[in-house]
Design an enzyme around this catalytic site. Structure first.
Site, short mmCIF file in Angstrom:
data_model
loop_
_atom_site.label_atom_id
_atom_site.label_comp_id
_atom_site.label_asym_id
_atom_site.label_seq_id
_atom_site.Cartn_x
_atom_site.Cartn_y
_atom_site.Cartn_z
N THR A 1 44.66 44.77 44.93
CA THR A 1 44.53 46.19 44.63
C THR A 1 43.25 46.44 43.85
O THR A 1 43.00 45.80 42.83
CB THR A 1 45.74 46.67 43.79
OG1 THR A 1 46.95 46.42 44.52
CG2 THR A 1 45.63 48.15 43.49
N ARG B 1 48.39 37.16 43.02
CA ARG B 1 47.28 37.82 43.71
C ARG B 1 47.36 39.35 43.75
O ARG B 1 46.49 39.99 44.35
CB ARG B 1 47.10 37.30 45.14
CG ARG B 1 46.83 35.81 45.22
CD ARG B 1 46.16 35.43 46.51
NE ARG B 1 47.01 35.68 47.67
CZ ARG B 1 46.63 35.43 48.92
NH1 ARG B 1 45.43 34.93 49.16
NH2 ARG B 1 47.44 35.66 49.92
N ASP B 2 48.37 39.96 43.12
CA ASP B 2 48.43 41.43 43.11
C ASP B 2 49.08 41.94 41.83
O ASP B 2 49.97 42.79 41.86
CB ASP B 2 49.18 41.95 44.33
CG ASP B 2 48.93 43.43 44.60
OD1 ASP B 2 47.88 43.94 44.14
OD2 ASP B 2 49.75 44.07 45.28
N ILE B 3 48.63 41.41 40.70
CA ILE B 3 49.16 41.84 39.41
C ILE B 3 48.62 43.24 39.09
O ILE B 3 47.41 43.46 39.07
CB ILE B 3 48.75 40.86 38.29
CG1 ILE B 3 49.38 39.48 38.55
CG2 ILE B 3 49.19 41.38 36.92
CD1 ILE B 3 50.89 39.50 38.59
#
Length: 204
Positions: free
Chosen positions: A106, A53-55
């Protein structure tokens, strides 16, 4: 009784992918190598029912030996704990305490469903991977690209499919992405070039 709890984290010497890119495209061979390693790491996480969920480039480290490590699973969640928000609910939560409608991730790398605060599955990581791969190939964020980028047709096809807005039109798993990357990375793969940008594709 002298007992206490503590967390042990692996020390990974190296450089973030963000620093490695530094606003410049990586050589195609290097970008493919890194992309394959990231895809493999995410495929393994997904097989354990974990979504990252935050690559983003800041969460990927390249070691001095050229190995890629995906870090910061702080926003990760279990796939089998996800639920769809009840109709008309104003304060419903998913299985790990995330309120529906809240935005996690992000900006610039989040999938459309994440950006809208909707439940996200493994295909959300596929989208974020596409944004990461695009940045490796062009040195620019997808969101900051007003022009077009010259990419090999086969590579552009992978990027475009990862970045499709409807989740059901993307690759349905990171394993599929990995297979596509492996096919491109084989010696003798096609080197036709294509202009990619803002949803426009033109074969050269």
């Amino acid at each position: 009784d002298g007992e206490f709890e503590y967390i042990v984290m692996e020390y990974v010497p190296g450089q973030t992918l963000d620093a490695r890119i530094a606003g410049r495209p990586l050589p195609l061979k290097v970008a493919l190598d890194y992309a394959l390693q990231v895809a493999d790491a995410l495929a393994r996480a997904h097989s354990a029912s974990i979504i990252h969920r935050d690559i983003k480039p800041d969460n990927v480290i390249v070691t001095t030996e050229g190995r890629v490590k995906v870090l910061d699973f702080g926003l990760a969640k279990l796939v089998d704990e996800q639920e769809t928000a009840p109709s008309g609910s104003q304060s419903s939560f998913d299985g790990v305490g995330t309120m529906y409608g809240s935005v996690l991730g992000t900006v610039g790398y989040m999938s459309p469903e994440q950006a809208m605060g909707l439940p996200a599955d493994t295909r959300s990581d596929v989208y974020s991977f596409g944004a990461l791969f695009y940045e490796m190939l062009t040195g620019k964020r997808v969101a900051d690209s007003s022009g077009q980028a010259h990419l090999p047709k086969s590579v552009a096809g992978i990027v475009n499919r990862c970045l499709r807005k409807p989740a059901n039109q993307r690759y349905q798993s990171m394993s599929e992405v990995k297979q596509a990357l492996e096919a491109v990375a084989r010696p003798g793969s096609a080197r036709r070039w294509i202009l990619v940008g803002a949803g426009v594709a033109t074969v050269l």
